[in-house]
Design an enzyme around this catalytic site. Structure first.
Site, PDB file in Angstrom:
ATOM      1  N   GLU A   8      31.996  18.372  20.434  1.00  0.00           N
ATOM      2  CA  GLU A   8      32.511  18.615  21.670  1.00  0.00           C
ATOM      3  C   GLU A   8      32.307  19.787  22.071  1.00  0.00           C
ATOM      4  OE1 GLU A   8      35.332  16.477  25.345  1.00  0.00           O
ATOM      5  OE2 GLU A   8      35.443  16.267  23.622  1.00  0.00           O
ATOM      6  N   HIS A  10      29.981  21.460  25.580  1.00  0.00           N
ATOM      7  CA  HIS A  10      29.545  21.304  26.491  1.00  0.00           C
ATOM      8  C   HIS A  10      28.242  22.302  27.042  1.00  0.00           C
ATOM      9  CE1 HIS A  10      30.834  17.713  25.941  1.00  0.00           C
ATOM     10  NE2 HIS A  10      33.226  17.882  26.624  1.00  0.00           N
ATOM     11  N   HIS A 162      31.753   9.906  26.228  1.00  0.00           N
ATOM     12  CA  HIS A 162      32.899  11.183  26.926  1.00  0.00           C
ATOM     13  C   HIS A 162      33.567  10.302  27.748  1.00  0.00           C
ATOM     14  CE1 HIS A 162      33.294  14.512  28.859  1.00  0.00           C
ATOM     15  NE2 HIS A 162      33.662  15.782  27.985  1.00  0.00           N
ATOM     16  N   ASP A 285      35.990  21.747  22.949  1.00  0.00           N
ATOM     17  CA  ASP A 285      36.189  21.271  23.954  1.00  0.00           C
ATOM     18  C   ASP A 285      35.659  22.418  24.792  1.00  0.00           C
ATOM     19  OD1 ASP A 285      35.560  19.504  26.516  1.00  0.00           O
ATOM     20  OD2 ASP A 285      38.086  18.782  27.037  1.00  0.00           O
TER      21      ASP A 285
END
Length: 328
Positions: A8, A10, A162, A285
């Site tokens: 995950e 981004h 998400h 993240d």
């Protein structure tokens, strides 16, 4: 040394940022992507790789940050999805040992989204898709969106759900009244994001999506987005549904969970109790939860897991999950 694949992680592009700014639907969360966070989101090269090395991360699975393309005009989102996925393909091709990708989809045009998922999965490095919950006011279980899940199931491609901030009406009733920036933070990373994502998984279950597509695999971040911790209560829904399996079966057979940089041994133990060591995936993240000192790697090393289960968590479960993807 155990290879770490973080799933995950981004990024964002100037074109998507501009489309958000021009959209009549404003969610207020773009303010979270300023300064150092913004520069890290935009970087798909050396700076990102340097921080991966510092954190001990071998591979990032790249995904567009929330709310992706879900609230944009349908035609605009089709073009942006193709353009962004082409950028992802080029990035993976340039750094094939460091990056994989979740496709971004034009969910406001479900038929086109299904075609785009097929197009991307056929390319090396793509490992499924990330959906940011509902598309405008349509929850993920809306019949219009079923082609996306049908295609994901056919291809064996996992779907990461998400968080996205709740729609304005929900925010005003449940999360408002404190003034900014508290209202937005409460409705986003404080709590609202996580209820939103977890509820989408429950809705897919109650709508019979997993009965229709029993092999469909969903990923939830943040150790299961709250609902994992209320499975005992959710099981009671079986009294009023006509599902083919008990509620907890869908959690154990159709769900993977990942920490999203929440390095909590307590949450991990709860996740292990529900889904087992074969269904937890590693993630940091990035760039939101990035901290110097490699806390994710330290968490893994300190986890009360056998060496076999540590390897599954670090990379083995992800490799197995994505090994069944059909690249036609």
């Amino acid at each position: 040394m155990t290879k770490l694949i973080a799933i995950e992680e981004h990024f964002l592009t100037p074109d998507i940022r501009a489309a958000w700014a021009a959209s009549p639907i404003q969610d207020g969360t773009s303010a979270f992507d300023r300064g150092e966070i913004e520069s890290r989101l935009d970087d798909l090269g050396g700076g990102r790789i340097a921080l991966m090395d510092e954190a001990g991360i071998d591979v990032q699975v790249l995904s567009v940050t929330t709310p992706a393309l879900h609230n944009l005009d349908p035609e605009q989102s089709i073009d942006l999805a193709r353009q962004t996925n082409d950028l992802l393909a080029a990035t993976v091709a340039k750094h094939p040992t460091r990056f994989q990708a979740f496709a971004v989809l034009p969910t406001a045009s479900p038929a086109e989204a299904a075609l785009e998922l097929e197009r991307t999965i056929a390319q090396p490095g793509f490992a499924g898709t990330m959906l940011c919950g509902r598309t405008r006011d349509k929850n993920l279980d809306h019949p219009d969106l079923r082609p996306i899940f049908a295609t994901a199931a056919k291809l064996g491609a996992p779907v990461f759900i998400h968080p996205q901030i709740p729609q304005r009406s929900v925010r005003d009733v449940l999360y408002g009244g404190f003034g900014e920036p508290i209202d937005t933070a409460f409705a986003a990373f404080g709590l609202g994001w996580h209820y939103e994502a977890g509820i989408q998984f429950v809705r897919l279950t109650l709508a019979g999506v997993f009965d229709e597509f029993p092999d469909l695999q969903i990923i939830l971040g943040h150790w299961g987005e709250v609902v994992l911790f209320y499975l005992e209560r959710l099981n009671a829904l079986a009294r009023v549904t006509k599902l083919q399996r008990p509620i907890d079966d869908y959690f154990r057979q159709n769900l993977y969970v990942t920490p999203s940089g929440m390095w909590s041994q307590e949450y991990m133990q709860r996740s292990l109790k529900i889904v087992g060591p074969e269904r937890i995936l590693f993630s940091t993240d990035y760039p939101y939860q990035y901290r110097p000192g490699a806390p994710g790697k330290a968490f893994l090393e300190a986890a009360g897991l056998s060496e076999q289960h540590k390897k599954l968590f670090a990379n083995g479960n992800w490799r197995r999950l994505t090994s069944s993807i059909q690249r036609f």
